[in-house]
Design a protein around this motif. Structure first.
Motif, PDB file in Angstrom:
ATOM      1  N   GLU A 255       0.821  -1.214   0.000  1.00 48.95           N
ATOM      2  CA  GLU A 255       0.000   0.000   0.000  1.00 48.95           C
ATOM      3  C   GLU A 255       0.852   1.261   0.000  1.00 48.95           C
ATOM      4  O   GLU A 255       0.444   2.302  -0.532  1.00 48.95           O
ATOM      5  N   SER A 256       2.052   1.187   0.603  1.00 45.24           N
ATOM      6  CA  SER A 256       2.931   2.360   0.604  1.00 45.24           C
ATOM      7  C   SER A 256       3.415   2.704  -0.807  1.00 45.24           C
ATOM      8  O   SER A 256       3.849   3.836  -1.053  1.00 45.24           O
ATOM      9  N   LEU A 257       3.341   1.733  -1.732  1.00 43.85           N
ATOM     10  CA  LEU A 257       3.741   1.963  -3.114  1.00 43.85           C
ATOM     11  C   LEU A 257       2.541   2.212  -4.025  1.00 43.85           C
ATOM     12  O   LEU A 257       2.660   2.186  -5.251  1.00 43.85           O
ATOM     13  N   GLY A 258       1.374   2.430  -3.395  1.00 45.70           N
ATOM     14  CA  GLY A 258       0.190   2.790  -4.157  1.00 45.70           C
ATOM     15  C   GLY A 258      -0.495   1.637  -4.844  1.00 45.70           C
ATOM     16  O   GLY A 258      -1.048   1.820  -5.935  1.00 45.70           O
ATOM     17  N   ALA A 259      -0.474   0.429  -4.241  1.00 44.82           N
ATOM     18  CA  ALA A 259      -1.111  -0.744  -4.843  1.00 44.82           C
ATOM     19  C   ALA A 259      -1.847  -1.519  -3.763  1.00 44.82           C
ATOM     20  O   ALA A 259      -1.735  -1.225  -2.569  1.00 44.82           O
ATOM     21  N   THR A 260      -2.597  -2.518  -4.179  1.00 45.47           N
ATOM     22  CA  THR A 260      -3.304  -3.389  -3.237  1.00 45.47           C
ATOM     23  C   THR A 260      -2.675  -4.780  -3.260  1.00 45.47           C
ATOM     24  O   THR A 260      -2.129  -5.207  -4.292  1.00 45.47           O
ATOM     25  N   LEU A 261      -2.788  -5.474  -2.124  1.00 44.71           N
ATOM     26  CA  LEU A 261      -2.197  -6.804  -2.018  1.00 44.71           C
ATOM     27  C   LEU A 261      -2.855  -7.783  -2.989  1.00 44.71           C
ATOM     28  O   LEU A 261      -2.181  -8.673  -3.539  1.00 44.71           O
ATOM     29  N   THR A 262      -4.158  -7.620  -3.231  1.00 47.11           N
ATOM     30  CA  THR A 262      -4.860  -8.516  -4.159  1.00 47.11           C
ATOM     31  C   THR A 262      -4.311  -8.381  -5.571  1.00 47.11           C
ATOM     32  O   THR A 262      -4.052  -9.390  -6.255  1.00 47.11           O
ATOM     33  N   ASP A 263      -4.125  -7.140  -6.015  1.00 45.66           N
ATOM     34  CA  ASP A 263      -3.585  -6.921  -7.360  1.00 45.66           C
ATOM     35  C   ASP A 263      -2.195  -7.540  -7.509  1.00 45.66           C
ATOM     36  O   ASP A 263      -1.876  -8.175  -8.518  1.00 45.66           O
ATOM     37  N   VAL A 264      -1.377  -7.357  -6.484  1.00 44.39           N
ATOM     38  CA  VAL A 264      -0.012  -7.889  -6.534  1.00 44.39           C
ATOM     39  C   VAL A 264      -0.028  -9.409  -6.629  1.00 44.39           C
ATOM     40  O   VAL A 264       0.687 -10.010  -7.450  1.00 44.39           O
ATOM     41  N   ARG A 265      -0.843 -10.060  -5.831  1.00 41.67           N
ATOM     42  CA  ARG A 265      -0.847 -11.525  -5.818  1.00 41.67           C
ATOM     43  C   ARG A 265      -1.466 -12.114  -7.076  1.00 41.67           C
ATOM     44  O   ARG A 265      -1.007 -13.147  -7.575  1.00 41.67           O
ATOM     45  N   VAL A 266      -2.479 -11.466  -7.612  1.00 33.62           N
ATOM     46  CA  VAL A 266      -3.070 -11.955  -8.865  1.00 33.62           C
ATOM     47  C   VAL A 266      -2.048 -11.856 -10.001  1.00 33.62           C
ATOM     48  O   VAL A 266      -1.857 -12.806 -10.778  1.00 33.62           O
ATOM     49  N   VAL A 267      -1.371 -10.714 -10.089  1.00 33.51           N
ATOM     50  CA  VAL A 267      -0.392 -10.522 -11.157  1.00 33.51           C
ATOM     51  C   VAL A 267       0.771 -11.499 -11.019  1.00 33.51           C
ATOM     52  O   VAL A 267       1.205 -12.128 -12.006  1.00 33.51           O
ATOM     53  N   THR A 268       1.291 -11.665  -9.806  1.00 30.58           N
ATOM     54  CA  THR A 268       2.426 -12.568  -9.614  1.00 30.58           C
ATOM     55  C   THR A 268       2.054 -14.027  -9.873  1.00 30.58           C
ATOM     56  O   THR A 268       2.838 -14.777 -10.471  1.00 30.58           O
ATOM     57  N   VAL A 269       0.871 -14.451  -9.454  1.00 29.48           N
ATOM     58  CA  VAL A 269       0.450 -15.835  -9.698  1.00 29.48           C
ATOM     59  C   VAL A 269       0.318 -16.106 -11.189  1.00 29.48           C
ATOM     60  O   VAL A 269       0.770 -17.145 -11.698  1.00 29.48           O
ATOM     61  N   ILE A 270      -0.295 -15.187 -11.921  1.00 28.86           N
ATOM     62  CA  ILE A 270      -0.445 -15.370 -13.368  1.00 28.86           C
ATOM     63  C   ILE A 270       0.917 -15.452 -14.051  1.00 28.86           C
ATOM     64  O   ILE A 270       1.158 -16.316 -14.916  1.00 28.86           O
ATOM     65  N   MET A 271       1.837 -14.602 -13.643  1.00 29.47           N
ATOM     66  CA  MET A 271       3.163 -14.613 -14.262  1.00 29.47           C
ATOM     67  C   MET A 271       3.941 -15.872 -13.902  1.00 29.47           C
ATOM     68  O   MET A 271       4.658 -16.433 -14.745  1.00 29.47           O
ATOM     69  N   ILE A 272       3.800 -16.355 -12.674  1.00 31.51           N
ATOM     70  CA  ILE A 272       4.484 -17.586 -12.271  1.00 31.51           C
ATOM     71  C   ILE A 272       3.938 -18.778 -13.056  1.00 31.51           C
ATOM     72  O   ILE A 272       4.695 -19.653 -13.514  1.00 31.51           O
ATOM     73  N   VAL A 273       2.616 -18.838 -13.234  1.00 30.11           N
ATOM     74  CA  VAL A 273       2.012 -19.936 -14.009  1.00 30.11           C
ATOM     75  C   VAL A 273       2.503 -19.895 -15.456  1.00 30.11           C
ATOM     76  O   VAL A 273       2.855 -20.936 -16.040  1.00 30.11           O
ATOM     77  N   LEU A 274       2.544 -18.709 -16.051  1.00 24.50           N
ATOM     78  CA  LEU A 274       3.022 -18.581 -17.425  1.00 24.50           C
ATOM     79  C   LEU A 274       4.493 -18.974 -17.540  1.00 24.50           C
ATOM     80  O   LEU A 274       4.910 -19.608 -18.518  1.00 24.50           O
ATOM     81  N   MET A 275       5.297 -18.610 -16.555  1.00 20.58           N
ATOM     82  CA  MET A 275       6.707 -19.013 -16.544  1.00 20.58           C
ATOM     83  C   MET A 275       6.847 -20.529 -16.505  1.00 20.58           C
ATOM     84  O   MET A 275       7.614 -21.118 -17.274  1.00 20.58           O
ATOM     85  N   SER A 276       6.090 -21.168 -15.626  1.00 15.98           N
ATOM     86  CA  SER A 276       6.184 -22.621 -15.474  1.00 15.98           C
ATOM     87  C   SER A 276       5.711 -23.337 -16.732  1.00 15.98           C
ATOM     88  O   SER A 276       6.347 -24.300 -17.189  1.00 15.98           O
ATOM     89  N   LEU A 277       4.600 -22.888 -17.305  1.00 16.12           N
ATOM     90  CA  LEU A 277       4.069 -23.533 -18.504  1.00 16.12           C
ATOM     91  C   LEU A 277       5.016 -23.373 -19.696  1.00 16.12           C
ATOM     92  O   LEU A 277       5.223 -24.331 -20.457  1.00 16.12           O
ATOM     93  N   SER A 278       5.567 -22.194 -19.865  1.00 11.96           N
ATOM     94  CA  SER A 278       6.479 -21.974 -20.990  1.00 11.96           C
ATOM     95  C   SER A 278       7.741 -22.821 -20.841  1.00 11.96           C
ATOM     96  O   SER A 278       8.238 -23.381 -21.835  1.00 11.96           O
ATOM     97  N   GLN A 279       8.242 -22.954 -19.628  1.00  6.58           N
ATOM     98  CA  GLN A 279       9.428 -23.776 -19.408  1.00  6.58           C
ATOM     99  C   GLN A 279       9.129 -25.246 -19.654  1.00  6.58           C
ATOM    100  O   GLN A 279       9.915 -25.965 -20.279  1.00  6.58           O
ATOM    101  N   PHE A 280       7.987 -25.720 -19.177  1.00  7.27           N
ATOM    102  CA  PHE A 280       7.607 -27.118 -19.371  1.00  7.27           C
ATOM    103  C   PHE A 280       7.414 -27.419 -20.858  1.00  7.27           C
ATOM    104  O   PHE A 280       7.877 -28.455 -21.355  1.00  7.27           O
TER     105      PHE A 280
END
Length: 359
Positions: A163-188
């Protein structure tokens, strides 16, 4: 770590700042687009510089493929002695100058840059000047968001920090989860494509086992460690995975490993376009095989007695067959069948004299 990789911090931060200056001409200098594209451009620049290593990796893969028959022979010869089998494999690698770990060279070469970017983004998250990123650039990078997530935050960061950086925890976790899934799928997908299309699966070697293990290990590593990567590092690693996937698809299609499924598919494409000239000797051998297959006769059905005597007919069967042939070769009498001829002979021919009765 900072002392050892200090020069790389300056190199990585300088490259990012140069790209950021360029993209600031189009986008807002504090936007996620300007900073995110700077990180993507850093990946592209590094991967272009690593093309010679990638070429070396391809050559190493070809050498490993050429050694497959010898490896198989060693496996068959020392299948009951694993230690001797490993010793002979290492001896073969040394004699031919082949390094089975050459396929990992691009990843190993990227590791210092990956660690340096990780540390640069960590310094930005903590509000510390790093490399050539001074105070104004530091504030600009801290304000940059990608889909609502600041570049310097992680999945495990607290809500207050986010929140000190002007964002919400939900937005951060949704974005990071999507990117982690895409990373794993592309590597596999990248590793699976290599295993199923560009290698000979009929021969099992330590190299094959290593590639198969990496196919499952790398996606799990990305999923586990990705929650501790800043969003900017996730952008970096997702970009390099997509680059690797596209680069490998190009190589497999244009220059596949001989004997692989991709090689056979390429031969079929060239043959369909008329660009593949077959060896005349192979063409003649193929025609001869087809002619022999067409002229081959099916074996005659044998009776039970023939099967018991090894295919030779019995004496009774020979006599019956000879009698059939004799009857079929006799000329038929004119004016009727043989049965009517016999009956006429009995009626019109000489009759036997009757015995005189006794008086």
């Amino acid at each position: 770590m900072d002392t050892i990789l200090g020069p790389l911090y300056y190199a990585v931060s300088w490259i990012i700042v140069q790209f950021h200056s360029f993209y600031s001409l189009v986008f807002d200098r504090n936007s996620g687009a300007a900073w995110g594209l700077s990180i993507v451009s850093l990946v592209v620049l590094i991967r272009i510089c690593l093309i010679p290593l990638f070429v070396k990796q391809i050559k190493a893969t070809r050498n490993m493929q050429a050694l497959q028959p010898k490896m198989k022979a060693i496996q068959e010869r020392y299948k009951s002695d694993k230690q001797r089998q490993s010793e002979e494999m290492m001896k073969l690698y040394k004699e031919t100058g082949t390094n089975p770990l050459s396929s990992c060279l691009p990843i190993l070469a990227q590791s210092p840059f990956f660690i340096s970017l990780y540390q640069v983004l960590n310094h930005i998250a903590q509000g510390k000047v790093v490399g050539v990123i001074d105070k104004p650039l530091l504030e600009s990078a801290r304000q940059a968001h990608i889909f609502g997530a600041p570049l310097s935050v992680k999945f495990m960061d607290s809500a207050s920090k986010v929140e000190s950086l002007g964002a919400t925890l939900t937005d951060v976790r949704v974005v990071t989860v999507i990117m982690i899934v895409l990373m794993s799928l592309s590597q596999f997908y990248t590793q699976r494509q290599l295993m199923t299309k560009n290698v000979d699966l009929t021969v099992k070697t330590p190299f094959m086992q290593q590639q198969k293990m990496l196919m499952y290990v790398f996606p799990i590593m990305f999923a586990v460690f990705g929650i501790n990567f800043p969003v900017g590092v996730l952008v970096y690693w997702l970009t390099t995975n997509v680059w690797t996937m596209g680069q490998q698809m190009f190589v497999i299609r244009r220059n596949p490993t001989p004997g692989s499924l991709a090689f056979e598919q390429r031969q079929e494409r060239l043959r369909a376009k008329g660009k593949l000239k077959e060896d005349p000797a192979q063409v003649e051998a193929k025609k001869a095989a087809e002619a022999a297959r067409a002229s081959r006769q099916q074996p005659k059905r044998q009776t039970k007695s023939q099967r018991q005597t090894g295919g030779q007919p019995s004496a009774g069967e020979q006599a019956a067959e000879q009698q059939k042939q004799d009857e079929s070769s006799k000329p038929k009498p004119a004016g009727g069948s043989s049965r009517s001829a016999k009956s006429g002979q009995r009626k019109g021919g000489p009759q036997r004299p009757k015995h005189p009765s006794k008086k």
